[in-house]
Design an enzyme around this catalytic site. Structure first.
Site, PDB file in Angstrom:
ATOM      1  N   GLN A  25      68.496   3.712 -59.987  1.00 50.17           N
ATOM      2  CA  GLN A  25      67.439   4.585 -60.471  1.00 50.17           C
ATOM      3  C   GLN A  25      67.649   6.146 -60.361  1.00 50.17           C
ATOM      4  OE1 GLN A  25      64.172   1.958 -58.815  1.00 50.17           O
ATOM      5  NE2 GLN A  25      63.103   2.871 -60.591  1.00 50.17           N
ATOM      6  N   ARG A  82      63.605   5.690 -47.543  1.00 54.01           N
ATOM      7  CA  ARG A  82      63.988   4.494 -48.003  1.00 54.01           C
ATOM      8  C   ARG A  82      64.958   4.365 -49.419  1.00 54.01           C
ATOM      9  NH1 ARG A  82      60.997  -0.266 -51.458  1.00 54.01           N
ATOM     10  NH2 ARG A  82      62.647  -1.577 -51.588  1.00 54.01           N
ATOM     11  N   HIS A 127      68.453  -3.908 -54.683  1.00 55.61           N
ATOM     12  CA  HIS A 127      67.307  -3.634 -55.345  1.00 55.61           C
ATOM     13  C   HIS A 127      67.519  -3.786 -56.865  1.00 55.61           C
ATOM     14  CE1 HIS A 127      63.433  -0.804 -55.287  1.00 55.61           C
ATOM     15  NE2 HIS A 127      63.712  -0.983 -56.505  1.00 55.61           N
ATOM     16  N   ASN A 171      64.677  -6.687 -52.865  1.00 57.96           N
ATOM     17  CA  ASN A 171      63.530  -5.735 -53.277  1.00 57.96           C
ATOM     18  C   ASN A 171      62.868  -6.617 -54.050  1.00 57.96           C
ATOM     19  OD1 ASN A 171      62.009  -3.366 -53.455  1.00 57.96           O
ATOM     20  ND2 ASN A 171      62.381  -3.581 -55.579  1.00 57.96           N
ATOM     21  N   GLU A 172      61.593  -6.930 -53.813  1.00 59.85           N
ATOM     22  CA  GLU A 172      60.670  -7.659 -54.911  1.00 59.85           C
ATOM     23  C   GLU A 172      61.075  -8.668 -55.444  1.00 59.85           C
ATOM     24  OE1 GLU A 172      58.952  -4.814 -57.529  1.00 59.85           O
ATOM     25  OE2 GLU A 172      57.921  -3.375 -56.143  1.00 59.85           O
ATOM     26  N   ASN A 314      54.775  -3.719 -51.198  1.00 60.95           N
ATOM     27  CA  ASN A 314      55.137  -2.745 -52.275  1.00 60.95           C
ATOM     28  C   ASN A 314      53.613  -2.964 -53.106  1.00 60.95           C
ATOM     29  OD1 ASN A 314      57.400  -2.019 -51.539  1.00 60.95           O
ATOM     30  ND2 ASN A 314      58.539  -2.798 -53.315  1.00 60.95           N
ATOM     31  N   TYR A 316      50.979  -1.394 -56.325  1.00 62.55           N
ATOM     32  CA  TYR A 316      50.840  -0.383 -57.344  1.00 62.55           C
ATOM     33  C   TYR A 316      49.274  -0.575 -57.916  1.00 62.55           C
ATOM     34  CZ  TYR A 316      55.510   1.118 -57.048  1.00 62.55           C
ATOM     35  OH  TYR A 316      56.771   1.591 -56.743  1.00 62.55           O
ATOM     36  N   GLU A 382      56.438   0.638 -50.915  1.00 64.33           N
ATOM     37  CA  GLU A 382      56.246   1.722 -52.283  1.00 64.33           C
ATOM     38  C   GLU A 382      54.758   1.491 -52.418  1.00 64.33           C
ATOM     39  OE1 GLU A 382      58.444   0.128 -55.743  1.00 64.33           O
ATOM     40  OE2 GLU A 382      60.319  -0.423 -54.280  1.00 64.33           O
ATOM     41  N   TRP A 426      56.323   6.188 -53.782  1.00 60.93           N
ATOM     42  CA  TRP A 426      57.430   5.996 -54.835  1.00 60.93           C
ATOM     43  C   TRP A 426      57.152   6.938 -56.111  1.00 60.93           C
ATOM     44  CZ3 TRP A 426      61.914   3.283 -55.364  1.00 60.93           C
ATOM     45  CH2 TRP A 426      62.262   3.262 -56.574  1.00 60.93           C
ATOM     46  N   GLU A 433      63.267   4.592 -64.770  1.00 64.62           N
ATOM     47  CA  GLU A 433      62.370   3.827 -64.671  1.00 64.62           C
ATOM     48  C   GLU A 433      62.602   2.129 -65.236  1.00 64.62           C
ATOM     49  OE1 GLU A 433      60.091   2.862 -62.430  1.00 64.62           O
ATOM     50  OE2 GLU A 433      58.905   1.378 -63.440  1.00 64.62           O
ATOM     51  N   TRP A 434      63.719   1.669 -65.277  1.00 63.02           N
ATOM     52  CA  TRP A 434      63.910   0.434 -65.587  1.00 63.02           C
ATOM     53  C   TRP A 434      63.887   0.297 -67.374  1.00 63.02           C
ATOM     54  CZ3 TRP A 434      66.841  -0.985 -61.912  1.00 63.02           C
ATOM     55  CH2 TRP A 434      66.594  -0.686 -60.562  1.00 63.02           C
TER      56      TRP A 434
HETATM   57  C1  GAL Z   1      58.687  -1.306 -58.427  1.00 66.44           C
HETATM   58  C2  GAL Z   1      60.370  -1.211 -58.184  1.00 66.44           C
HETATM   59  C3  GAL Z   1      60.467   0.168 -58.114  1.00 66.44           C
HETATM   60  C4  GAL Z   1      59.974   0.901 -59.108  1.00 66.44           C
HETATM   61  C5  GAL Z   1      58.599   0.821 -59.213  1.00 66.44           C
HETATM   62  C6  GAL Z   1      57.723   1.505 -60.232  1.00 66.44           C
HETATM   63  O1  GAL Z   1      58.568  -2.687 -58.608  1.00 66.44           O
HETATM   64  O2  GAL Z   1      60.730  -1.652 -57.040  1.00 66.44           O
HETATM   65  O3  GAL Z   1      62.028   0.133 -58.566  1.00 66.44           O
HETATM   66  O4  GAL Z   1      60.667   1.048 -60.334  1.00 66.44           O
HETATM   67  O5  GAL Z   1      58.246  -0.601 -59.220  1.00 66.44           O
HETATM   68  O6  GAL Z   1      57.645   0.741 -61.604  1.00 66.44           O
END
Ligand code: GAL
Length: 479
Positions: A25, A82, A127, A171-172, A314, A316, A382, A426, A433-434
């Protein structure tokens, strides 16, 4: 304010203040100095995979602009940082048959610079960016990856472990398996619903556990570090708390997300029983002789149980969860779960539709982890808020998000007595962002992607974070 009230707004002494990034990223330099391609290089170069067909070829160019990142880290006053290692930058074809010295040099510099600025590195081994050469051999879907990942991990412990004391293997695994092998919107872009992700998750658990044992047996005594894996989860709140079905659907929801990986590692070496019975039952009804969820042998369960030195979470967002009966002719992870997560219309939405702002969900999740997994040491590895591009440097909504979230963490620490040792925003920088490319931004620092120098400029939320860090909480009265 009384002393007691003040202490509730203050984090424990030595609380870790971090921010996180991941190699693909931010680094760019996708084919620089002998780096091999990763699955994300190959995936993002295909048309139609990423918003605006963007990719991480350049990203924040941290491979060349590390000094700029370091400046941000110092300005914020972080005590932890991190980041992840690009496996293919170190081992271009994924194995130690070919070691890329330039890759080692790059990460040595990062680690040494962090340490000489009193910042503790927290290093993720993988990751999402598996070397493409390994994907070509079957990747995470093939059991061979378990030994290959172990070899890579041992190489990293040997090379960097004299200085790195916090390791995150994978990661995840949930997102990695679901989006990469079931839904196909992440690399490697495979779509075999209801089967491949369980196989991938199975191998990830074994690979993680094997690497933990390698650390434990060969490196721990000398290096004295800690190893875990980063698990993401929503918090599941019953849609109708008076409906027993909705309440038990929440348990399904949690088992199919957090429990899938946390139960084997933190509890008993095996998948949650709800997950096993649900998938077995549906597999049978679908005419299969065995469950689509693979089984661990007794020896494997023993090998996996207890392989984490801390809980890396992590978080969100949250969902209101409802029971939903799913037709048997649809074979998928989401139908296996038979629980539907819904965003409550009253919850504010960030710059991306999946991220509803629910800070109190984190407090509930921390309590759930405390109770379910025997009060582990927790690091929130995160947590963050997305703004749409183009963003404003006055990112007030993100300021409120961080403030609200940190206040909930304080309650979890002081009132619920959860053992939370650190927090990682994060992300340090706006980055790739992917599948969303650069269309949404998570940074504490704005990155101007149109300017070849990729200047980093602090957002208001970054300034606020620095202030919270410098006071170890919210008591600013003495200023
Ligand atoms: C997580 C991921 C991160 C980042 C974040 C925000 O799932 O580990 O790389 O992209 O989401 O979407």
């Amino acid at each position: 304010m009384t002393l007691a009230a003040e202490s509730k707004l203050t984090f424990p002494k030595g609380f870790g203040w971090g921010a996180a990034t991941a190699a693909y990223q931010v680094e760019g330099g996708w084919n620089a100095d002998g780096k091999g391609p990763s699955v994300w290089d190959i995936f993002s170069h295909q048309e139609g995979k990423i918003v605006n067909d963007e990719n991480g070829d350049l990203a924040c160019n941290s491979y060349y602009f590390w000094e700029k990142d370091l400046k941000c880290i110092k300005e914020l006053g972080l005590t932890y940082y991190r980041f992840s290692l690009s496996w293919a930058r170190l081992l271009p074809n994924g194995t130690t048959c070919n070691i890329n010295r330039k890759g080692i040099d790059y990460y040595n510099k990062l680690i040494n610079d962090l340490l000489s600025n009193q910042v503790t590195p927290v290093v993720t081994l993988n990751h999402f960016d598996l070397p493409q050469a390994l994907e070509d051999m079957g990747g995470w879907a093939s059991e061979e990856i378990v030994n290959i990942f172990d070899e890579y991990s041992a190489f990293c412990f040997r090379t960097f472990g004299d200085r790195v004391k916090f390791w995150i293997t994978i990661n995840e695994p949930y997102v990695y398996a679901d989006l990469g092998y079931e839904v196909g919107i992440h690399a490697p872009g495979l779509k075999q619903p209801g089967t491949l992700l369980y196989q991938v998750g199975h191998n990830m658990l074994k690979a993680h556990a094997k690497a933990w044992h390698t650390y434990n047996n060969l490196f721990r005594q000398l290096q004295k570090g800690f190893v875990s894996l980063a698990l993401n989860s929503d918090w599941a709140e019953p849609y109708d708390p008076s409906s027993p079905q909705d309440v038990s659907s929440c348990e399904h929801y949690m088992s199919f997300s957090l429990g899938w990986f946390a139960n084997p590692v933190f509890k008993d070496g095996d998948y949650p029983s709800v997950m096993k019975s649900q998938i077995k039952d549906r597999s049978e009804k679908q005419g299969m002789a065995v469950s689509r969820l693979p089984e661990f042998t007794a020896e494997e369960k023993k090998m996996i149980k207890g392989t984490a030195d801390f809980f890396a979470l992590n978080y969100y967002t949250s969902r209101k969860v409802q029971h939903s009966e799913k037709p048997l002719d649809v074979q998928s992870f989401h139908t296996d779960k038979e629980a539907e997560g819904i965003v409550d219309p009253s919850w504010p939405i960030s710059g991306v539709s999946w991220l509803a702002v629910v800070p109190w969900g984190l407090r509930k999740l921390l309590n759930y982890i405390k109770i379910t997994y025997n009060n582990p040491i927790i690091y929130i590895t995160e947590n963050g808020f997305a703004e749409k591009d183009p963003p404003s440097l006055e990112d007030d909504r993100r300021c409120d998000f961080y403030k609200g979230t940190l206040l909930e963490i304080l309650k979890a620490i002081h009132e619920d007595k959860a053992d939370i040792r650190g927090y990682f925003a994060w992300s340090l920088l706006d980055n790739f962002e992917w599948s969303y490319g650069y269309s949404i931004r998570f940074g504490l620092y704005h990155v101007d992607f149109k300017n070849p120098e990729l200047p980093r400029t602090v957002y208001k939320s970054g300034k606020q974070y620095a202030k919270i860090i410098s006071h170890n909480g919210f008591i600013y009265a003495k200023e």
